[in-house]
Motif scaffolding. Structure first.
Motif, short mmCIF file in Angstrom:
data_model
loop_
_atom_site.label_atom_id
_atom_site.label_comp_id
_atom_site.label_asym_id
_atom_site.label_seq_id
_atom_site.Cartn_x
_atom_site.Cartn_y
_atom_site.Cartn_z
N CYS A 166 45.20 -9.63 40.25
CA CYS A 166 46.08 -8.84 39.38
C CYS A 166 45.38 -7.64 38.74
O CYS A 166 46.03 -6.68 38.37
CB CYS A 166 46.71 -9.72 38.31
N GLY A 167 44.06 -7.70 38.61
CA GLY A 167 43.33 -6.58 38.01
C GLY A 167 43.35 -6.57 36.50
O GLY A 167 43.00 -5.59 35.85
N MET A 168 43.78 -7.66 35.91
CA MET A 168 43.92 -7.69 34.44
C MET A 168 42.59 -8.01 33.75
O MET A 168 42.29 -7.45 32.69
CB MET A 168 44.98 -8.74 34.08
N CYS A 169 41.81 -8.93 34.31
CA CYS A 169 40.57 -9.28 33.60
C CYS A 169 39.54 -8.16 33.75
O CYS A 169 39.57 -7.41 34.72
CB CYS A 169 40.01 -10.63 34.06
N SER A 170 38.67 -8.08 32.78
CA SER A 170 37.67 -6.99 32.80
C SER A 170 36.31 -7.56 32.42
O SER A 170 35.81 -8.44 33.13
CB SER A 170 38.12 -5.88 31.85
N LEU A 171 35.72 -7.13 31.38
CA LEU A 171 34.45 -7.56 30.78
C LEU A 171 33.20 -7.01 31.49
O LEU A 171 33.10 -7.02 32.70
CB LEU A 171 34.33 -9.09 30.72
N TYR A 172 32.31 -6.53 30.65
CA TYR A 172 31.00 -6.05 31.10
C TYR A 172 30.01 -7.14 30.74
O TYR A 172 29.68 -7.34 29.58
CB TYR A 172 30.66 -4.73 30.39
N LYS A 217 37.09 -5.34 44.95
CA LYS A 217 37.84 -5.29 46.21
C LYS A 217 37.11 -4.49 47.28
O LYS A 217 37.67 -4.22 48.35
CB LYS A 217 39.25 -4.71 45.96
N GLY A 218 35.89 -4.07 47.00
CA GLY A 218 35.08 -3.37 48.00
C GLY A 218 35.65 -2.04 48.46
O GLY A 218 35.48 -1.65 49.62
N ILE A 219 36.31 -1.32 47.56
CA ILE A 219 36.84 0.00 47.93
C ILE A 219 35.66 0.93 48.27
O ILE A 219 34.69 1.01 47.52
CB ILE A 219 37.68 0.61 46.76
N SER A 220 35.77 1.61 49.40
CA SER A 220 34.64 2.39 49.91
C SER A 220 34.60 3.80 49.33
O SER A 220 35.64 4.40 49.04
CB SER A 220 34.77 2.47 51.43
N ASP A 237 41.37 -9.83 28.06
CA ASP A 237 42.47 -9.70 29.02
C ASP A 237 42.33 -10.69 30.16
O ASP A 237 41.22 -10.91 30.68
CB ASP A 237 42.47 -8.29 29.62
N HIS A 238 43.44 -11.29 30.58
CA HIS A 238 43.45 -12.15 31.77
C HIS A 238 44.90 -12.37 32.15
O HIS A 238 45.80 -12.25 31.33
CB HIS A 238 42.77 -13.49 31.49
N ASP A 239 45.14 -12.68 33.42
CA ASP A 239 46.51 -12.98 33.82
C ASP A 239 46.50 -13.97 34.98
O ASP A 239 46.56 -15.17 34.76
CB ASP A 239 47.27 -11.69 34.18
N CYS A 240 46.38 -13.50 36.23
CA CYS A 240 46.58 -14.42 37.36
C CYS A 240 45.43 -15.41 37.53
O CYS A 240 45.63 -16.51 38.02
CB CYS A 240 46.77 -13.62 38.66
N CYS A 299 42.95 -1.84 46.12
CA CYS A 299 42.52 -1.55 44.74
C CYS A 299 43.51 -2.19 43.76
O CYS A 299 44.72 -1.97 43.87
CB CYS A 299 42.47 -0.04 44.51
N ILE A 300 42.96 -2.97 42.81
CA ILE A 300 43.82 -3.66 41.85
C ILE A 300 43.83 -2.94 40.50
O ILE A 300 44.40 -3.44 39.53
CB ILE A 300 43.40 -5.14 41.69
N GLY A 301 43.16 -1.79 40.45
CA GLY A 301 43.19 -0.98 39.22
C GLY A 301 42.59 -1.67 38.01
O GLY A 301 43.06 -1.50 36.89
#
Lengths: 227, 250
Positions: free
Chosen positions: B63-69, B227-230, B55-58, B160-162
């Motif tokens: 955008c929150g689209m990319c992931s990967l572990y 995004k450093g959500i606390s 997954d990838h987008d912006c 948060c970009i989800g």
């Protein structure tokens, strides 16, 4: 009250925290009585007699305590199993220590070790006390019972080990309980974290000091001891 | 840089997947991780093999689209970045890099490294919105004053970009950081007050239905969140939920 509270993830987490708070309060009360044994055998026996015979303690507080322990244990294990099921395929490469402490990740391990100790502790002290008070109606010297058990190096070692696991469990549990009930504040949370370290070290250390006192006492009074 | 990649390959949602090894060479340390993945895919296409789906987008970290572990961490070893912002200078020449999909029962793998994060959408649909009249008579923004500290907190939560890194990294696969951010965002604002109680009850209920695990406050999510959500927002959600439960009439 919403019917789903106790069935929801957040509700269960709050209930784990509340039972944790209750057990942390109990630990301080138990320690206070244990510490008496270091200063006076008679006072300790009197305190034990009171706790073992007072109807309010025996028939009101004690059942609440058992419920608290069993609830915290059963819910903890249930949630752990649910959490494991939430990731059916594990990572081939995972570095959990990069972002979370060992104690926070292994509450179930430290918790089970404490549970095993509680079982042994009940066999050592609780069941003989109940037996003496309600079945045989014999006089029980609580101080002598403690001194005898702590004279055994194996039991002494197990107790010290259990207090270490208790400290590890509390290091995370104390501060985590505040977070779970929704208390997180820029000014007070750093203080709670410091209090967490203080409580998690001071309380198990207090228990350990009592154990060491009785072990060295027994050691010094035996002929084979060189202390 | 010359690297060995161990990439999770899975034909489709029903197939069993496995890690495959691929050597890649000539990677610039200034390249982003996804650019390195593009190089790998070009190489695979040239060899007549199926490229790796991811997954990838912006590719700008918003955008929150990319992931990967990556090598045992969500979005890789860097902090405060998404995978698209991760640079190859974080790795050394000759490294072996494990690349796996975000793992959770609530994020089923669709193909290779792509997971279905529709569970997040369904949680949002359960209450992550405000009901307002949008029929052309929208209020002027300044007619509703909001204190700066409240606006700042709401904005912090709203960053948060989800992406799901919180779920991926949590040892329990818990989605609480995501849900807490979405619940908190509205709870600070006057527009969010009308549906405040139902919102938290419905969103937590949906989160539980999706099969996420339970939060044990390890704090891993906060560390890995791009995004450093606390964690403060999780405490807020716990409080919101308890309060809404107590006041609920059924």
């Amino acid at each position: 009250m919403s019917k789903g509270f106790s069935k929801s993830s957040v509700g269960r987490k709050v209930l784990m925290a509340l039972s944790g708070f209750f057990l942390m309060f109990f630990l301080v009360q138990h320690l206070a009585i244990n510490l008496i044994s270091v200063f006076s055998a008679d006072s300790f026996n009197a305190a034990s007699e009171f706790m073992g015979t007072n109807p309010l303690v025996q028939f009101a507080l004690q059942p609440v305590l058992f419920f608290g322990i069993i609830f915290h244990l059963a819910m903890g294990i249930y949630l752990e199993l649910k959490n494991r099921a939430a990731r059916p395929i594990k990572y081939a490469m995972n570095k959990p220590s990069e972002n979370a402490s060992w104690v926070s990740r292994n509450m179930v391990i430290t918790g089970i070790m404490i549970l095993l100790f509680v079982g042994l502790h009940m066999v050592h002290f609780f069941f003989p006390t109940i037996n003496a008070h309600y079945i045989t109606h014999e006089h029980l010297d609580a101080y002598e019972m403690v001194a005898n058990k702590m004279a055994n190096p194996v039991y002494f070692g197990i107790y010290i080990l259990a207090f270490i696991f208790l400290a590890l469990h509390l290091l995370h549990g104390f501060q985590s309980a505040f977070q779970s009930v929704g208390f997180n504040h820029n000014k007070y949370t750093p203080i709670i974290k410091k209090l967490s370290y203080l409580y998690a070290i001071a309380v198990p250390l207090g228990y350990a000091i009592v154990a060491v006192y009785h072990f060295t006492n027994a050691c010094c009074s035996s002929a084979s001891c060189s202390l | 840089m010359n690297l060995t990649l161990k990439v999770w390959r899975q034909k489709d949602a029903k197939s069993k997947g496995k890690l495959e090894s691929y050597p890649v060479s000539g990677i610039s340390e200034h390249a982003s991780f996804l650019e390195m993945m593009d190089v790998l895919n070009e190489q695979l296409i040239n060899e007549g093999k199926e490229p790796v789906a991811f997954d990838h987008d912006c590719r700008e970290g918003i955008c929150g689209m990319c992931s990967l572990y990556i090598n045992g961490e969500a979005h890789g070893p860097d902090r405060g970045v998404t995978t698209c912002q991760l640079h190859m200078r974080m790795f050394k020449d000759g490294d072996t890099i494990y690349i796996e999909p975000f793992r959770s029962k609530a994020f089923p793998v669709l193909k290779d490294l792509i997971v279905d994060r529709g569970s997040f959408e369904r949680i949002q649909q359960a209450g992550g919105f405000i009901s307002v009249n949008t029929s052309g008579n929208t209020q002027d923004a300044n007619s509703l004053p909001i204190a700066k500290p409240m606006a700042d907190k709401a904005m912090d939560a709203a960053t948060c970009i989800g992406c799901g890194a919180c779920v991926a990294t949590c040892k329990n696969s818990s989605a609480m950081l995501f849900v807490a951010a979405k619940v908190s965002q509205y709870s600070y604002l006057p527009q969010g007050q009308v549906e405040r109680k139902e919102r938290v009850l419905n969103m937590v209920d949906q989160m539980d239905k999706e099969g996420f695990g339970n939060c044990t406050n390890t704090g891993a999510c906060e560390v890995e969140c791009p995004k450093g959500i606390s964690l403060e927002f999780i405490a807020r959600m716990n409080k919101e939920y308890s309060s809404a439960s107590v006041k609920a009439e059924n």
